[in-house]
Design a protein around this motif. Structure first.
Motif, PDB file in Angstrom:
ATOM      1  N   GLU A   1       4.774  -1.483 -10.967  1.00 16.33           N
ATOM      2  CA  GLU A   1       3.724  -0.970 -10.079  1.00 16.33           C
ATOM      3  C   GLU A   1       2.356  -0.969 -10.759  1.00 16.33           C
ATOM      4  N   GLU A   2       2.333  -0.762 -12.069  1.00 16.40           N
ATOM      5  CA  GLU A   2       1.061  -0.781 -12.793  1.00 16.40           C
ATOM      6  C   GLU A   2       0.520  -2.209 -12.888  1.00 16.40           C
ATOM      7  N   THR A   3       1.405  -3.178 -13.040  1.00 20.66           N
ATOM      8  CA  THR A   3       1.001  -4.581 -13.065  1.00 20.66           C
ATOM      9  C   THR A   3       0.391  -4.963 -11.719  1.00 20.66           C
ATOM     10  N   PHE A   4       1.024  -4.508 -10.658  1.00 19.67           N
ATOM     11  CA  PHE A   4       0.561  -4.733  -9.283  1.00 19.67           C
ATOM     12  C   PHE A   4      -0.873  -4.222  -9.132  1.00 19.67           C
ATOM     13  N   ALA A   5      -1.132  -3.008  -9.621  1.00 14.67           N
ATOM     14  CA  ALA A   5      -2.461  -2.401  -9.524  1.00 14.67           C
ATOM     15  C   ALA A   5      -3.470  -3.142 -10.402  1.00 14.67           C
ATOM     16  N   LEU A   6      -3.094  -3.472 -11.625  1.00 15.12           N
ATOM     17  CA  LEU A   6      -4.011  -4.163 -12.538  1.00 15.12           C
ATOM     18  C   LEU A   6      -4.420  -5.524 -11.972  1.00 15.12           C
ATOM     19  N   GLU A   7      -3.465  -6.250 -11.425  1.00 17.47           N
ATOM     20  CA  GLU A   7      -3.792  -7.551 -10.821  1.00 17.47           C
ATOM     21  C   GLU A   7      -4.761  -7.385  -9.652  1.00 17.47           C
ATOM     22  N   ALA A   8      -4.542  -6.363  -8.832  1.00 16.05           N
ATOM     23  CA  ALA A   8      -5.440  -6.107  -7.695  1.00 16.05           C
ATOM     24  C   ALA A   8      -6.850  -5.800  -8.187  1.00 16.05           C
ATOM     25  N   ILE A   9      -6.951  -4.991  -9.237  1.00 13.75           N
ATOM     26  CA  ILE A   9      -8.256  -4.607  -9.784  1.00 13.75           C
ATOM     27  C   ILE A   9      -8.966  -5.809 -10.405  1.00 13.75           C
ATOM     28  N   LEU A  10      -8.245  -6.590 -11.184  1.00 17.86           N
ATOM     29  CA  LEU A  10      -8.861  -7.721 -11.889  1.00 17.86           C
ATOM     30  C   LEU A  10      -9.297  -8.845 -10.942  1.00 17.86           C
ATOM     31  N   HIS A  11      -8.528  -9.045  -9.872  1.00 17.28           N
ATOM     32  CA  HIS A  11      -8.744 -10.233  -9.047  1.00 17.28           C
ATOM     33  C   HIS A  11      -9.131  -9.936  -7.594  1.00 17.28           C
ATOM     34  N   ASP A  12      -9.492  -8.692  -7.292  1.00 15.37           N
ATOM     35  CA  ASP A  12      -9.848  -8.327  -5.913  1.00 15.37           C
ATOM     36  C   ASP A  12      -8.791  -8.815  -4.915  1.00 15.37           C
ATOM     37  N   LEU A  13      -7.550  -8.496  -5.183  1.00 15.28           N
ATOM     38  CA  LEU A  13      -6.457  -8.977  -4.344  1.00 15.28           C
ATOM     39  C   LEU A  13      -6.320  -8.169  -3.060  1.00 15.28           C
ATOM     40  N   ASP A  14      -5.775  -8.819  -2.071  1.00 14.04           N
ATOM     41  CA  ASP A  14      -5.520  -8.215  -0.761  1.00 14.04           C
ATOM     42  C   ASP A  14      -4.021  -8.270  -0.515  1.00 14.04           C
ATOM     43  N   TYR A  15      -3.368  -7.118  -0.511  1.00 15.80           N
ATOM     44  CA  TYR A  15      -1.919  -7.040  -0.318  1.00 15.80           C
ATOM     45  C   TYR A  15      -1.544  -6.644   1.113  1.00 15.80           C
ATOM     46  N   VAL A  16      -2.489  -6.698   2.042  1.00  9.21           N
ATOM     47  CA  VAL A  16      -2.210  -6.304   3.419  1.00  9.21           C
ATOM     48  C   VAL A  16      -1.057  -7.147   3.959  1.00  9.21           C
ATOM     49  N   ASP A  17      -0.071  -6.464   4.536  1.00  8.83           N
ATOM     50  CA  ASP A  17       1.126  -7.116   5.072  1.00  8.83           C
ATOM     51  C   ASP A  17       1.455  -6.447   6.403  1.00  8.83           C
ATOM     52  N   PHE A  18       1.137  -7.123   7.497  1.00  5.95           N
ATOM     53  CA  PHE A  18       1.322  -6.534   8.819  1.00  5.95           C
ATOM     54  C   PHE A  18       2.791  -6.231   9.131  1.00  5.95           C
ATOM     55  N   SER A  19       3.720  -6.887   8.453  1.00 14.72           N
ATOM     56  CA  SER A  19       5.138  -6.584   8.700  1.00 14.72           C
ATOM     57  C   SER A  19       5.476  -5.151   8.282  1.00 14.72           C
ATOM     58  N   LYS A  20       4.662  -4.575   7.408  1.00 19.43           N
ATOM     59  CA  LYS A  20       4.883  -3.189   6.975  1.00 19.43           C
ATOM     60  C   LYS A  20       4.567  -2.193   8.093  1.00 19.43           C
ATOM     61  N   LEU A  21       3.909  -2.665   9.156  1.00 18.39           N
ATOM     62  CA  LEU A  21       3.612  -1.812  10.310  1.00 18.39           C
ATOM     63  C   LEU A  21       4.811  -1.653  11.246  1.00 18.39           C
ATOM     64  N   ASP A  22       5.830  -2.464  11.074  1.00 16.83           N
ATOM     65  CA  ASP A  22       6.971  -2.466  11.998  1.00 16.83           C
ATOM     66  C   ASP A  22       7.596  -1.090  12.245  1.00 16.83           C
ATOM     67  N   PRO A  23       7.867  -0.286  11.207  1.00 17.06           N
ATOM     68  CA  PRO A  23       8.453   1.039  11.480  1.00 17.06           C
ATOM     69  C   PRO A  23       7.527   1.948  12.297  1.00 17.06           C
ATOM     70  N   ILE A  24       6.233   1.819  12.086  1.00 15.42           N
ATOM     71  CA  ILE A  24       5.266   2.636  12.827  1.00 15.42           C
ATOM     72  C   ILE A  24       5.247   2.190  14.291  1.00 15.42           C
ATOM     73  N   ILE A  25       5.186   0.893  14.492  1.00 14.97           N
ATOM     74  CA  ILE A  25       5.181   0.347  15.849  1.00 14.97           C
ATOM     75  C   ILE A  25       6.456   0.752  16.579  1.00 14.97           C
ATOM     76  N   LYS A  26       7.584   0.615  15.907  1.00 17.42           N
ATOM     77  CA  LYS A  26       8.869   0.982  16.525  1.00 17.42           C
ATOM     78  C   LYS A  26       8.868   2.464  16.920  1.00 17.42           C
ATOM     79  N   TYR A  27       8.402   3.326  16.038  1.00 17.82           N
ATOM     80  CA  TYR A  27       8.374   4.755  16.341  1.00 17.82           C
ATOM     81  C   TYR A  27       7.547   5.021  17.603  1.00 17.82           C
ATOM     82  N   TYR A  28       6.342   4.468  17.664  1.00 15.10           N
ATOM     83  CA  TYR A  28       5.472   4.763  18.796  1.00 15.10           C
ATOM     84  C   TYR A  28       5.939   4.102  20.094  1.00 15.10           C
ATOM     85  N   LEU A  29       6.538   2.936  20.008  1.00 10.97           N
ATOM     86  CA  LEU A  29       7.073   2.326  21.230  1.00 10.97           C
ATOM     87  C   LEU A  29       8.269   3.122  21.739  1.00 10.97           C
ATOM     88  N   ASP A  30       9.111   3.612  20.826  1.00 16.04           N
ATOM     89  CA  ASP A  30      10.243   4.467  21.227  1.00 16.04           C
ATOM     90  C   ASP A  30       9.736   5.782  21.805  1.00 16.04           C
TER      91      ASP A  30
END
Length: 171
Positions: free
Chosen positions: A135-164
């Motif tokens: 997890e620290e490597t993940f953060a360091l890479e994001a900081i060094l390289h201005d990375l974007d880890y946005v993943d819309f598939s991670k919204l699936d549980p939220i969408i499912k909850y609200y549709l239900d």
């Protein structure tokens, strides 16, 4: 049933998630400042924000609404410990979803850039001395390289909850 998505975004990652969620759930979305002008107090909302050292930015101001769920966006991977720490730090009593975000240093203030540089140095020295956890490597890479880890598939549980929830509300 929630009436709107209210969000706080500094680098745009939370805004991306809010826009996608808004489209998927067919709900209006507002920045926290816009919500103050457009939503009555105690409106039921989904609150989304970025995290700064476990703090959900803008959460105190969002408490004027009835917060149904909270979405936290950060540069560290979602772990049970991280979710627990964010919930404890912010005194959350609602369910929390933690999503990967990213960094865009050009959008940060001087003080936030300075703090980020301090974190970068700390992680870099740790890398040289002992090695980093995944997890620290993940953060360091994001900081060094201005990375974007946005993943819309991670919204699936939220969408499912609200549709239900919507189905239950209509029944």
């Amino acid at each position: 049933m929630i009436e709107a998505i209210v969000y706080v975004s500094k680098c745009g990652h939370t805004e991306k998630y809010a826009k996608e969620l808004s489209e998927q759930l067919n709900l209006p979305r507002y920045t926290l400042a816009q919500a103050k002008k457009n939503l009555p107090k105690q409106s039921r909302i989904l609150f989304m924000s970025w995290i700064m050292e476990d703090k959900l930015v803008g959460y105190e101001k969002a408490l004027r609404y009835s917060i149904d769920r909270v979405v936290a966006v950060g540069i560290l991977p979602a772990t049970e410990e991280r979710v627990y720490r964010v919930k404890e730090y912010n005194f959350l009593h609602t369910p929390l979803y933690y999503l990967p975000g990213g960094i865009q240093k050009k959008k940060l203030s001087f003080l936030k850039k300075l703090k980020l540089k301090w974190i970068e140095n700390e992680l870099s020295f740790k890398l040289l001395d002992h090695g980093l956890k995944k997890e620290e490597t993940f953060a360091l890479e994001a900081i060094l390289h201005d990375l974007d880890y946005v993943d819309f598939s991670k919204l699936d549980p939220i969408i499912k909850y609200y549709l239900d929830d919507k189905k239950d509300y209509i029944s």
